[in-house]
Design a protein around this motif. Structure first.
Motif, short mmCIF file in Angstrom:
data_model
loop_
_atom_site.label_atom_id
_atom_site.label_comp_id
_atom_site.label_asym_id
_atom_site.label_seq_id
_atom_site.Cartn_x
_atom_site.Cartn_y
_atom_site.Cartn_z
N ALA A 45 0.86 -1.18 0.00
CA ALA A 45 0.00 0.00 0.00
C ALA A 45 0.89 1.24 0.00
CB ALA A 45 -0.92 0.00 1.22
N PRO A 46 1.44 1.61 -1.16
CA PRO A 46 2.36 2.77 -1.23
C PRO A 46 1.69 4.05 -0.73
CG PRO A 46 2.41 1.47 -3.25
CD PRO A 46 1.25 0.97 -2.46
N TRP A 47 2.42 4.82 0.08
CA TRP A 47 1.86 6.05 0.63
C TRP A 47 2.71 7.26 0.31
CZ3 TRP A 47 5.39 8.22 3.89
CH2 TRP A 47 6.24 7.38 4.63
N TYR A 48 2.08 8.43 0.41
CA TYR A 48 2.71 9.71 0.12
C TYR A 48 2.36 10.66 1.25
CZ TYR A 48 3.11 7.41 -4.31
OH TYR A 48 3.41 6.47 -5.27
N ALA A 49 3.32 11.49 1.65
CA ALA A 49 3.10 12.31 2.83
C ALA A 49 3.92 13.59 2.77
CB ALA A 49 3.45 11.52 4.09
N MET A 50 3.58 14.50 3.68
CA MET A 50 4.28 15.78 3.79
C MET A 50 5.13 15.80 5.05
SD MET A 50 2.68 19.65 4.15
CE MET A 50 2.03 19.71 2.47
N PHE A 51 6.37 16.29 4.90
CA PHE A 51 7.28 16.45 6.02
C PHE A 51 7.89 17.85 5.99
CE2 PHE A 51 7.12 11.98 5.05
CZ PHE A 51 7.13 11.35 6.28
N ALA A 52 8.31 18.33 7.15
CA ALA A 52 9.02 19.60 7.27
C ALA A 52 10.37 19.34 7.91
CB ALA A 52 8.22 20.58 8.13
N PRO A 53 11.35 20.21 7.69
CA PRO A 53 12.64 20.03 8.35
C PRO A 53 12.49 20.03 9.87
CG PRO A 53 12.82 21.65 6.61
CD PRO A 53 11.35 21.38 6.78
#
Length: 333
Positions: free
Chosen positions: A259-267
């Motif tokens: 189940a490939p996922w995509y997400a947002m990250f910050a430094p």
């Protein structure tokens, strides 16, 4: 002497007036140093080439966030080394919330398992912001390829080990690892051919230069609908809504499924209120019908969650993919 007292009184009156004015307007002291976020354009760094799943997801999200937040939100594609180069660069970016990472699990948790020195720590160098979406992935072939499904592919490959080639979006990408997992699970041998991005790999399969590829649906769905690629199997654990008649690989190889996922990250070090605001904006965007429809059109689904939940997912997947890399013997050479 009287003149000095007068000046002091004037200064005090001016200061008092400024304070009263600020309080009347609801402005806190030091407001100039604490401008409302966002007060300038935001950049979403995508560590993959244009045309892939992550790029498509980021662009759908960027458009909606721009409308919600009243600031320009732009996508900056920085491909290379399975996404690890841009990810490492983002880890050292200014932690003010204006330069963010929108990435795939392949770059964030698979890269560190594949590369001896990925250049970043997926846990310590980033603040998890929000999950965004999951994507459909498919094993596709040129229409002339003799196998019509995974079972027939396995028969062909076992009869001629190493004869058939499989294209990926590049060394260390999710496409690459899924191909390695398929070979391991099926007991077959395929020749891996890495490309610089999903779009390039899909184009060469359509052109007949390579017979097979693992592709995200955003990269392949137009070709599939046009009859230029045929689906041998769906990588995901369940059938995907965009291709309801296409069987999963797991229906042939029991237990196979991702189940490939995509997400947002910050430094790391990005202020908690900024992270919380960004997470809320992403969640709001994922509730919008236009965003849901656009994601569905390319075989993706919204994937909502908190920063804490995303952080736990990263930690769990780091362990899981390290095991997969070891079991499959996958390399980036």
């Amino acid at each position: 002497m009287p003149q000095t007292i007068t000046l002091h009184r004037r200064h005090a009156a001016l200061l008092l007036g400024a304070l009263v004015g600020a309080m009347a307007c609801g402005a806190p002291l030091g407001a100039h140093a604490q401008d409302k976020f966002p007060s300038k354009p935001i950049t979403l760094v995508v560590p993959q080439a244009a045309g892939g799943a992550n790029d498509a997801i980021a662009r759908v999200l960027a458009q909606r966030l721009s409308e919600q937040m009243g600031q320009s939100v732009v996508v900056d594609n920085r491909p290379g080394a399975g996404g690890t180069l841009a990810t490492a660069g983002l880890a050292r970016a200014k932690h003010d919330g204006y330069t963010l990472l929108v990435t795939a699990d392949s770059a964030h948790v698979i890269g560190p398992a594949l590369y001896k020195n990925a250049g970043f720590d997926a846990v310590k160098d980033f603040e998890p912001v929000a999950p965004i979406a999951t994507a459909g992935y498919v094993l596709v072939a040129h229409p002339s390829f003799p196998a019509k499904n995974v079972a027939e592919l396995i028969t062909l490959a076992k009869a001629s080990p190493g004869k058939y080639s499989i294209a990926s979006a590049g060394n260390g990408t999710l496409n690459h690892l899924i191909g390695e997992m398929l070979q391991k699970a099926a007991g077959i041998q395929l020749q891996h051919i890495p490309y610089k991005g999903s779009a390039a790999a899909a184009t060469d399969v359509v052109g007949g230069q390579v017979p097979l590829s693992v592709q995200s649906l955003p990269s392949a769905i137009a070709f599939i609908k046009a009859g230029k690629l045929k689906v041998l199997g769906v990588v995901n654990e369940k059938r995907v809504a965009a291709l309801p008649d296409a069987p999963t690989i797991g229906e042939t190889l029991k237990g196979f499924g991702q189940a490939p996922w995509y997400a947002m990250f910050a430094p790391a070090g990005t202020p908690a209120p900024v992270v919380a605001q960004l997470q809320a904006e992403v969640a709001k965007a994922l509730d919008h019908k236009d965003v849901v429809d656009k994601l569905a059109a390319v075989g993706c689904e919204p994937f909502k969650g908190t920063p804490a939940q995303l952080g736990a997912l990263v930690r769990d997947d780091l362990v899981r993919w390290q095991r997969v890399v070891k079991e499959t013997g996958a390399t980036v050479d």
